[in-house]
Design a protein around this motif. Structure first.
Motif, short mmCIF file in Angstrom:
data_model
loop_
_atom_site.label_atom_id
_atom_site.label_comp_id
_atom_site.label_asym_id
_atom_site.label_seq_id
_atom_site.Cartn_x
_atom_site.Cartn_y
_atom_site.Cartn_z
N GLU A 38 -8.07 -0.30 -6.90
CA GLU A 38 -7.92 -0.70 -5.50
C GLU A 38 -7.03 -1.89 -5.36
O GLU A 38 -7.23 -2.76 -6.24
CB GLU A 38 -9.23 -0.98 -4.89
CG GLU A 38 -10.46 0.10 -4.75
CD GLU A 38 -9.77 1.10 -4.10
OE1 GLU A 38 -9.59 0.72 -2.58
OE2 GLU A 38 -9.69 2.33 -4.16
N TYR A 40 -7.08 6.97 -7.79
CA TYR A 40 -8.22 7.65 -8.59
C TYR A 40 -7.57 8.55 -9.67
O TYR A 40 -6.56 9.25 -9.44
CB TYR A 40 -8.84 8.58 -7.68
CG TYR A 40 -10.04 9.58 -8.28
CD1 TYR A 40 -11.15 9.27 -8.28
CD2 TYR A 40 -9.45 10.84 -8.93
CE1 TYR A 40 -11.91 10.20 -8.99
CE2 TYR A 40 -10.24 11.76 -9.36
CZ TYR A 40 -11.67 11.38 -9.63
OH TYR A 40 -12.53 12.14 -9.79
N ASP A 74 0.82 -1.27 -0.10
CA ASP A 74 -0.05 0.15 0.05
C ASP A 74 0.93 1.39 -0.03
O ASP A 74 0.46 2.17 -0.97
CB ASP A 74 -0.86 0.00 1.17
CG ASP A 74 -1.95 0.98 1.25
OD1 ASP A 74 -2.56 1.03 0.03
OD2 ASP A 74 -2.19 1.79 2.18
N THR A 97 -3.73 9.72 -4.96
CA THR A 97 -3.56 8.52 -4.41
C THR A 97 -4.11 8.79 -2.86
O THR A 97 -4.23 9.84 -2.57
CB THR A 97 -2.12 8.16 -4.35
OG1 THR A 97 -1.29 8.84 -3.85
CG2 THR A 97 -1.57 7.74 -5.71
N GLN A 98 -4.75 7.70 -2.35
CA GLN A 98 -5.39 7.58 -1.01
C GLN A 98 -6.40 8.92 -0.83
O GLN A 98 -6.24 9.90 -0.17
CB GLN A 98 -4.18 7.80 -0.02
CG GLN A 98 -3.13 6.76 0.02
CD GLN A 98 -3.89 5.47 0.43
OE1 GLN A 98 -4.70 5.29 1.46
NE2 GLN A 98 -3.59 4.28 -0.17
N GLN A 147 -5.70 -5.18 -3.77
CA GLN A 147 -6.14 -6.09 -2.83
C GLN A 147 -4.99 -7.30 -2.54
O GLN A 147 -4.75 -7.82 -3.70
CB GLN A 147 -7.54 -6.60 -3.08
CG GLN A 147 -8.71 -5.74 -3.47
CD GLN A 147 -9.14 -4.95 -2.02
OE1 GLN A 147 -9.31 -5.69 -1.14
NE2 GLN A 147 -9.23 -3.85 -2.13
N LEU A 184 -9.76 5.82 -1.48
CA LEU A 184 -9.49 4.94 -2.64
C LEU A 184 -7.96 4.97 -2.77
O LEU A 184 -7.23 5.83 -2.68
CB LEU A 184 -9.89 6.00 -4.00
CG LEU A 184 -11.48 6.07 -3.92
CD1 LEU A 184 -12.04 6.93 -5.40
CD2 LEU A 184 -12.17 4.66 -3.95
N ASP A 185 -7.39 3.81 -3.08
CA ASP A 185 -5.97 3.57 -3.23
C ASP A 185 -5.55 4.58 -4.46
O ASP A 185 -4.39 5.07 -4.54
CB ASP A 185 -5.53 2.26 -3.48
CG ASP A 185 -5.81 1.27 -2.36
OD1 ASP A 185 -5.74 1.77 -1.36
OD2 ASP A 185 -6.19 -0.04 -2.54
N ASN A 231 -11.00 3.96 -10.78
CA ASN A 231 -10.72 3.74 -9.34
C ASN A 231 -10.07 2.54 -9.26
O ASN A 231 -10.51 1.42 -9.53
CB ASN A 231 -11.97 3.82 -8.60
CG ASN A 231 -11.81 3.04 -7.26
OD1 ASN A 231 -10.81 3.09 -6.59
ND2 ASN A 231 -12.83 2.44 -6.67
#
Length: 104
Positions: free
Chosen positions: A89, A77, A27, A60-61, A91, A74-75, A87
């Protein structure tokens, strides 16, 4: 990999070894790398298969507040030249890396 205060202390070699362990599914690393519009654009081109995609904005974030429901962070955008919003994300499940892509 989470970066904390203790991990910032050490020799240059120790820090370099720690950085070598990073990948885009981490992340913190994803957040830093994807702040670069060009890097985000390359990633979206790969995920969408669109060579004509041109990113005009990256965050970001990115926090989207909702007063009557759940807010989200959102990780990644991005918006392209045609004002299409993306978007992304990240995982990580079961120690395997799974990219989840959602086009809004």
């Amino acid at each position: 990999m989470k970066i904390d205060h203790a991990s910032l202390i050490g020799t240059f070699e120790q820090k370099r070894e720690q950085v070598r362990k990073f990948n885009l599914m981490d992340d913190d690393f994803f957040t830093v790398v994807m702040q670069d519009k060009g890097a985000f654009e390359v990633m979206l081109r790969i995920l969408t298969g669109r060579d004509d995609l041109h990113v005009t904005e990256v965050r970001t974030q990115y926090t989207m507040r909702n007063l009557v429901g759940h807010s989200v962070i959102l990780d990644g955008y991005a918006e392209d030249a045609q004002h299409k919003v993306y978007n992304v994300e990240v995982q990580v499940r079961d120690q395997d890396y799974h990219e989840h892509f959602c086009e809004i």
